[in-house]
Design an enzyme around this catalytic site. Structure first.
Site, PDB file in Angstrom:
ATOM      1  N   GLU A  43       0.320  -1.084   0.078  1.00 23.42           N
ATOM      2  CA  GLU A  43      -0.133   0.042   0.410  1.00 23.42           C
ATOM      3  C   GLU A  43       0.916   1.305   0.187  1.00 23.42           C
ATOM      4  O   GLU A  43       1.640   1.097   1.120  1.00 23.42           O
ATOM      5  CB  GLU A  43      -1.187  -0.029   1.554  1.00 23.42           C
ATOM      6  CG  GLU A  43      -1.861  -1.085   1.669  1.00 23.42           C
ATOM      7  CD  GLU A  43      -3.313  -0.512   2.112  1.00 23.42           C
ATOM      8  OE1 GLU A  43      -3.071   0.296   3.061  1.00 23.42           O
ATOM      9  OE2 GLU A  43      -3.835  -1.505   2.395  1.00 23.42           O
ATOM     10  N   GLN A 101      -4.322   2.488 -25.155  1.00 26.91           N
ATOM     11  CA  GLN A 101      -5.524   2.081 -24.685  1.00 26.91           C
ATOM     12  C   GLN A 101      -6.067   2.905 -25.157  1.00 26.91           C
ATOM     13  O   GLN A 101      -7.137   3.724 -24.521  1.00 26.91           O
ATOM     14  CB  GLN A 101      -5.356   1.217 -23.729  1.00 26.91           C
ATOM     15  CG  GLN A 101      -4.229  -0.076 -23.924  1.00 26.91           C
ATOM     16  CD  GLN A 101      -4.350  -0.539 -22.156  1.00 26.91           C
ATOM     17  OE1 GLN A 101      -5.883  -1.169 -21.920  1.00 26.91           O
ATOM     18  NE2 GLN A 101      -3.144  -0.900 -21.832  1.00 26.91           N
ATOM     19  N   LYS A 199       3.116  -0.691 -42.047  1.00 31.83           N
ATOM     20  CA  LYS A 199       3.780  -2.149 -41.529  1.00 31.83           C
ATOM     21  C   LYS A 199       2.214  -2.636 -41.515  1.00 31.83           C
ATOM     22  O   LYS A 199       1.307  -1.715 -40.897  1.00 31.83           O
ATOM     23  CB  LYS A 199       4.342  -2.054 -40.277  1.00 31.83           C
ATOM     24  CG  LYS A 199       3.728  -1.060 -39.938  1.00 31.83           C
ATOM     25  CD  LYS A 199       4.822  -1.298 -37.888  1.00 31.83           C
ATOM     26  CE  LYS A 199       4.420  -0.369 -36.773  1.00 31.83           C
ATOM     27  NZ  LYS A 199       2.737  -1.455 -35.998  1.00 31.83           N
ATOM     28  N   ASP A 225       8.891   9.092 -33.566  1.00 34.50           N
ATOM     29  CA  ASP A 225       8.687   8.553 -33.078  1.00 34.50           C
ATOM     30  C   ASP A 225       8.018   9.021 -31.419  1.00 34.50           C
ATOM     31  O   ASP A 225       8.726   9.646 -31.227  1.00 34.50           O
ATOM     32  CB  ASP A 225       8.306   6.830 -32.703  1.00 34.50           C
ATOM     33  CG  ASP A 225       7.650   6.200 -32.818  1.00 34.50           C
ATOM     34  OD1 ASP A 225       5.605   6.666 -33.667  1.00 34.50           O
ATOM     35  OD2 ASP A 225       6.902   4.956 -33.600  1.00 34.50           O
ATOM     36  N   THR A 230       9.483  -1.885 -26.755  1.00 40.38           N
ATOM     37  CA  THR A 230      10.413  -2.511 -26.767  1.00 40.38           C
ATOM     38  C   THR A 230      11.378  -2.431 -27.606  1.00 40.38           C
ATOM     39  O   THR A 230      11.777  -3.328 -28.407  1.00 40.38           O
ATOM     40  CB  THR A 230       8.906  -4.139 -27.241  1.00 40.38           C
ATOM     41  OG1 THR A 230       8.316  -3.599 -28.226  1.00 40.38           O
ATOM     42  CG2 THR A 230       8.425  -4.258 -25.741  1.00 40.38           C
ATOM     43  N   ALA A 231      10.975  -1.582 -28.890  1.00 38.43           N
ATOM     44  CA  ALA A 231      12.013  -1.361 -29.848  1.00 38.43           C
ATOM     45  C   ALA A 231      11.528  -2.162 -31.044  1.00 38.43           C
ATOM     46  O   ALA A 231      12.302  -1.811 -31.876  1.00 38.43           O
ATOM     47  CB  ALA A 231      12.731  -0.939 -29.508  1.00 38.43           C
TER      48      ALA A 231
END
Length: 319
Positions: A43, A101, A199, A225, A230-231
């Site tokens: 916590e 998201q 892509k 970008d 994660t490249a």
């Protein structure tokens, strides 16, 4: 830099205290006294150790790894300041987690960016100051003012100093269709040609290069970008530009260096000669390699905070 007597306080969570310190120092202020710890069960405990009653409070906290802990720290700090009668609370979020998201890609998907926006608003924030949201429409998820600063304000001068403007042998490349509008800002300011990589992404964090739209043969390429996780996208693009496109040199720049999983290994083994990132996310020592160049964002946020505090327009910073 602060010219009138209204009280202002800068506080930091644990995600990026160095950035908060730089901002406070540039404003001629001490960093606010606050302790953010965790209990043994995980916590989060927040203690604001000075009065914020009636103050204009700025809480500096990137919601980066560990994302959920840093987000909860921010929410609890906002709540603490609200309950201590702060005059206005601005959440300064250099990197806004969950921004990817922002829509439903398939049935029963959540829109987590909207949920996080609601959490920040409900906690008691009066304003949000951030940089390069993954999609600018996320500003509309909030029912409070949002200032979305541009990473180009730091990246474009760096590129101009390194490569110059108006050259035919340097090309700005968007690594996917979603980054085209961002890449166009670079081409307009630097008077450089544009190329686009088409892509597809079969699943999260996996990308496959399809086609290169534009001429990069025999040229220096600058991939731009908003964030690098994660490249995978970046490195696949770099490989395609060399193998399919015939580019001679590959450089890259992005606002947010998330750099999770195999990112560092991929970048190290890629044809990318230099990757320039902004320090919206603190880069741990074990991820600092020679190929990565870090530029400071403190000057941009310092100017924005000063303008918000002085109640003058922030829009000149977008130009």
């Amino acid at each position: 830099m602060i010219s009138h007597g209204k009280n202002i306080k800068i506080f930091s969570g644990n995600s990026h205290p160095a950035l908060a310190m730089q901002i406070a120092s540039a404003l001629g202020l001490p960093l606010g006294k606050a302790t953010v710890n965790t209990f043994s069960d995980g916590e989060i405990s927040v203690s604001i150790a000075e009065s914020v009653r009636g103050s204009d409070v700025f809480l500096v906290q990137s919601t980066c790894d560990p994302v959920n802990s840093n987000l909860m720290e921010l929410l609890i700090m906002i709540d603490a300041c609200k309950r201590a009668s702060a005059g206005r609370i601005t959440a300064v979020i250099p990197y806004f987690g969950y921004a990817r998201q922002d829509r439903k890609n398939k049935a029963r998907d959540p829109i987590s960016a909207k949920l996080v926006a609601d959490l920040i608003t409900t906690a008691g924030a009066d304003r949000v100051l951030t940089m390069d949201l993954h999609a600018s429409q996320i500003q509309g998820f909030f029912n409070i003012p949002v200032d979305n600063m541009l990473g180009t304000s730091a990246l474009i001068p760096h590129i101009a100093g390194k490569f110059g403007c108006g050259r035919d042998d340097v090309v700005i490349v968007s690594p996917d269709l979603g980054s085209v509008s961002r890449a166009r800002k670079f081409t307009e300011k630097l008077d450089l040609p544009l190329a686009i990589i088409d892509k597809r992404r079969p699943k999260a964090n996996v990308s496959e290069v399809m086609n290169i739209i534009g001429d990069v043969r025999g040229k220096k390429v600058i991939l731009v970008d908003d964030l690098i996780d994660t490249a995978g996208t970046l490195v696949h693009a770099a490989n395609a530009l060399v193998e399919k496109g015939g580019a001679t040199e590959i450089y890259a720049c992005a606002t947010h260096g998330v750099l999770s999983g195999p990112a560092i290994e991929r970048i190290q083994n890629s044809p990318i000669q230099e990757l320039t990132l902004l320090d919206t996310i603190a880069l741990p020592q074990d991820k600092q390699i020679d190929k990565i160049n870090i530029l400071p964002v403190a000057p941009v946020f310092t100017e924005a905070i000063a303008r918000i505090y002085e109640e003058v327009s922030v829009s000149p910073l977008f130009d």
